[in-house]
Motif scaffolding. Structure first.
Motif, PDB file in Angstrom:
ATOM      1  N   SER A 162       0.835  -1.203   0.000  1.00 41.74           N
ATOM      2  CA  SER A 162       0.000   0.000   0.000  1.00 41.74           C
ATOM      3  C   SER A 162       0.870   1.253   0.000  1.00 41.74           C
ATOM      4  O   SER A 162       1.651   1.487   0.926  1.00 41.74           O
ATOM      5  CB  SER A 162      -0.908  -0.008   1.236  1.00 41.74           C
ATOM      6  OG  SER A 162      -1.581   1.226   1.349  1.00 41.74           O
ATOM      7  N   THR A 165      -0.129   3.794   2.899  1.00 47.21           N
ATOM      8  CA  THR A 165       0.380   3.419   4.221  1.00 47.21           C
ATOM      9  C   THR A 165       1.882   3.673   4.325  1.00 47.21           C
ATOM     10  O   THR A 165       2.363   4.250   5.315  1.00 47.21           O
ATOM     11  CB  THR A 165       0.074   1.946   4.490  1.00 47.21           C
ATOM     12  OG1 THR A 165      -1.319   1.717   4.295  1.00 47.21           O
ATOM     13  CG2 THR A 165       0.462   1.572   5.889  1.00 47.21           C
ATOM     14  N   SER A 196      -0.125   6.683  10.815  1.00 52.51           N
ATOM     15  CA  SER A 196       0.049   5.707   9.727  1.00 52.51           C
ATOM     16  C   SER A 196      -0.819   4.468   9.920  1.00 52.51           C
ATOM     17  O   SER A 196      -1.332   3.897   8.947  1.00 52.51           O
ATOM     18  CB  SER A 196       1.516   5.305   9.633  1.00 52.51           C
ATOM     19  OG  SER A 196       1.962   4.761  10.869  1.00 52.51           O
ATOM     20  N   GLY A 200      -3.670   3.265   7.131  1.00 58.07           N
ATOM     21  CA  GLY A 200      -3.750   1.915   6.584  1.00 58.07           C
ATOM     22  C   GLY A 200      -5.120   1.296   6.785  1.00 58.07           C
ATOM     23  O   GLY A 200      -5.699   0.698   5.854  1.00 58.07           O
ATOM     24  N   VAL A 214      -1.719  -3.455   3.376  1.00 55.22           N
ATOM     25  CA  VAL A 214      -1.435  -2.480   4.438  1.00 55.22           C
ATOM     26  C   VAL A 214      -0.289  -2.966   5.326  1.00 55.22           C
ATOM     27  O   VAL A 214       0.600  -2.184   5.707  1.00 55.22           O
ATOM     28  CB  VAL A 214      -2.711  -2.225   5.264  1.00 55.22           C
ATOM     29  CG1 VAL A 214      -2.418  -1.327   6.460  1.00 55.22           C
ATOM     30  CG2 VAL A 214      -3.778  -1.604   4.385  1.00 55.22           C
ATOM     31  N   TRP A 218       3.201  -0.832   5.864  1.00 51.90           N
ATOM     32  CA  TRP A 218       3.824  -0.455   7.135  1.00 51.90           C
ATOM     33  C   TRP A 218       5.283  -0.921   7.188  1.00 51.90           C
ATOM     34  O   TRP A 218       6.170  -0.169   7.587  1.00 51.90           O
ATOM     35  CB  TRP A 218       3.067  -1.085   8.305  1.00 51.90           C
ATOM     36  CG  TRP A 218       1.751  -0.444   8.606  1.00 51.90           C
ATOM     37  CD1 TRP A 218       1.419   0.878   8.427  1.00 51.90           C
ATOM     38  CD2 TRP A 218       0.587  -1.088   9.136  1.00 51.90           C
ATOM     39  NE1 TRP A 218       0.124   1.095   8.809  1.00 51.90           N
ATOM     40  CE2 TRP A 218      -0.422  -0.092   9.253  1.00 51.90           C
ATOM     41  CE3 TRP A 218       0.287  -2.393   9.516  1.00 51.90           C
ATOM     42  CZ2 TRP A 218      -1.688  -0.376   9.743  1.00 51.90           C
ATOM     43  CZ3 TRP A 218      -0.972  -2.673  10.018  1.00 51.90           C
ATOM     44  CH2 TRP A 218      -1.948  -1.678  10.123  1.00 51.90           C
TER      45      TRP A 218
END
Length: 331
Positions: A162, A165, A196, A200, A214, A218
């Motif tokens: 993502s 994210t 964050s 996400g 997601v 991260w």
């Protein structure tokens, strides 16, 4: 007896906004310590594990489909408007502008370009790594899925990991990375982590990303932040080169305008009458001079004139003689 006035919170804010007279010496530059290297290695292993679980169509892919069928945007439709605005905190354009404005003020106040250069290096590293992973894996999103239960890999998509994210992790995490005190670093780390995490989950709520997207976002953003100390020498050299270029440009502008030298005319020597070559060799006088010896004007003996200088006149009488009586005419 005079007492000093206690500073209010507003006074401290305005004092904080003033520019420091010189670059502070206590700026903490993160180093690539053993703890950070170990954390980077563990994060990289977690990154590879997520990719393997998705490629192998494991339980993580089944969880992605279960969350997608749950349709969170229908279950909690009353917060849809808030999530639409909140997810902007993960878009690259708006977040980069907001964070760059803050770091630009930091750069001006502390007489250093390191905050802006660090932000640029982190965004460049993020775009290269996340962009290459998106194109390489080509996973389709939930709205474009073709086969129920499949991992949707290699179908020309660009959602894994993502980007929202990962961008939220790097853009807001850079504030904690550049914090000048340990206390500020702890607070900013907590704020960036919550922001964050919310970005996400907002993409999962809207149905634009799988849950595994997601998780990988991260991890990708955290890898960029952990690897930033390796870029510090390059950032320092770039800052030094920019300041040197600025100093040379200022020195060039400060130079006075060059004055053109005035050419003084050289007096010409008087031309002498050319002598013929035979006359010069024989020692004779030129033809236009009268024959005989000639002397210069300074060698001649001065001649004093004798007698009056006036020409003789019949009516004039010499001085000292009696003049004859003039005849009288008339009666």
């Amino acid at each position: 007896m005079r007492t000093e006035r206690n500073l209010t919170r507003l006074d401290r804010v305005f004092a904080r906004l003033d520019r420091e007279p010189e670059r502070p010496a206590h700026l903490d530059v993160p180093r690539m310590s053993r703890h950070r290297v170990a954390l980077l290695a563990g994060t990289l292993l977690f990154y590879l594990a997520i990719v393997w679980l998705v490629v192998d169509t494991s339980w993580l892919v089944r969880l992605d489909w279960q969350v997608m069928f749950f349709r969170p945007y229908q279950q909690w439709s009353e917060i849809h408007w808030f999530v639409d605005y909140y997810v902007v905190l993960g878009q690259r354009g708006p977040t980069a502008v907001m964070v760059a404005a803050w770091l630009g003020w930091r750069s001006w106040r502390q007489h250093t370009l390191r905050p802006l250069l660090t932000l640029g290096a982190s965004l460049l590293l993020l775009n290269i790594t996340v962009g290459a992973a998106k194109i390489g894996m080509g996973r389709l999103g939930p709205h474009y899925a073709t086969t129920i239960g499949s991992n949707e890999m290699g179908l020309g998509g660009d959602i894994f990991p993502s980007g929202h994210t990962a961008n939220a992790v790097v853009t807001w995490g850079i504030l904690a990375y550049l914090a000048s005190t340990p206390r500020a670093r702890r607070w900013l780390s907590a704020v960036s982590a919550v922001t964050s995490l919310g970005v996400g989950l907002a993409t999962v709520y809207l149905g634009t990303h799988w849950l595994s997207d997601v998780m990988l976002g991260w991890t990708a953003g955290l890898l960029v932040l952990l690897a930033l100390p390796w870029c510090e020498p390059l950032i320092t050299r770039a800052e030094t080169a920019i300041f040197d270029l600025r100093d040379r440009w200022r020195a060039r502008r400060a130079l006075p305008t060059a004055v053109k030298p005035v050419e003084v005319p050289v007096p010409l020597k008087p031309r002498t009458a050319p002598q013929s070559e035979p006359a010069a060799r024989s020692g004779r006088a030129p033809a236009y001079l009268a024959p005989g010896p000639h002397t210069t004007r300074s060698e001649r003996t001065p001649v004093t004139p004798v007698g009056p200088r006036r020409p003789p006149h019949p009516d004039r009488v010499a001085r000292g003689t009696a003049s004859a009586a003039r005849p009288l005419t008339g009666g």
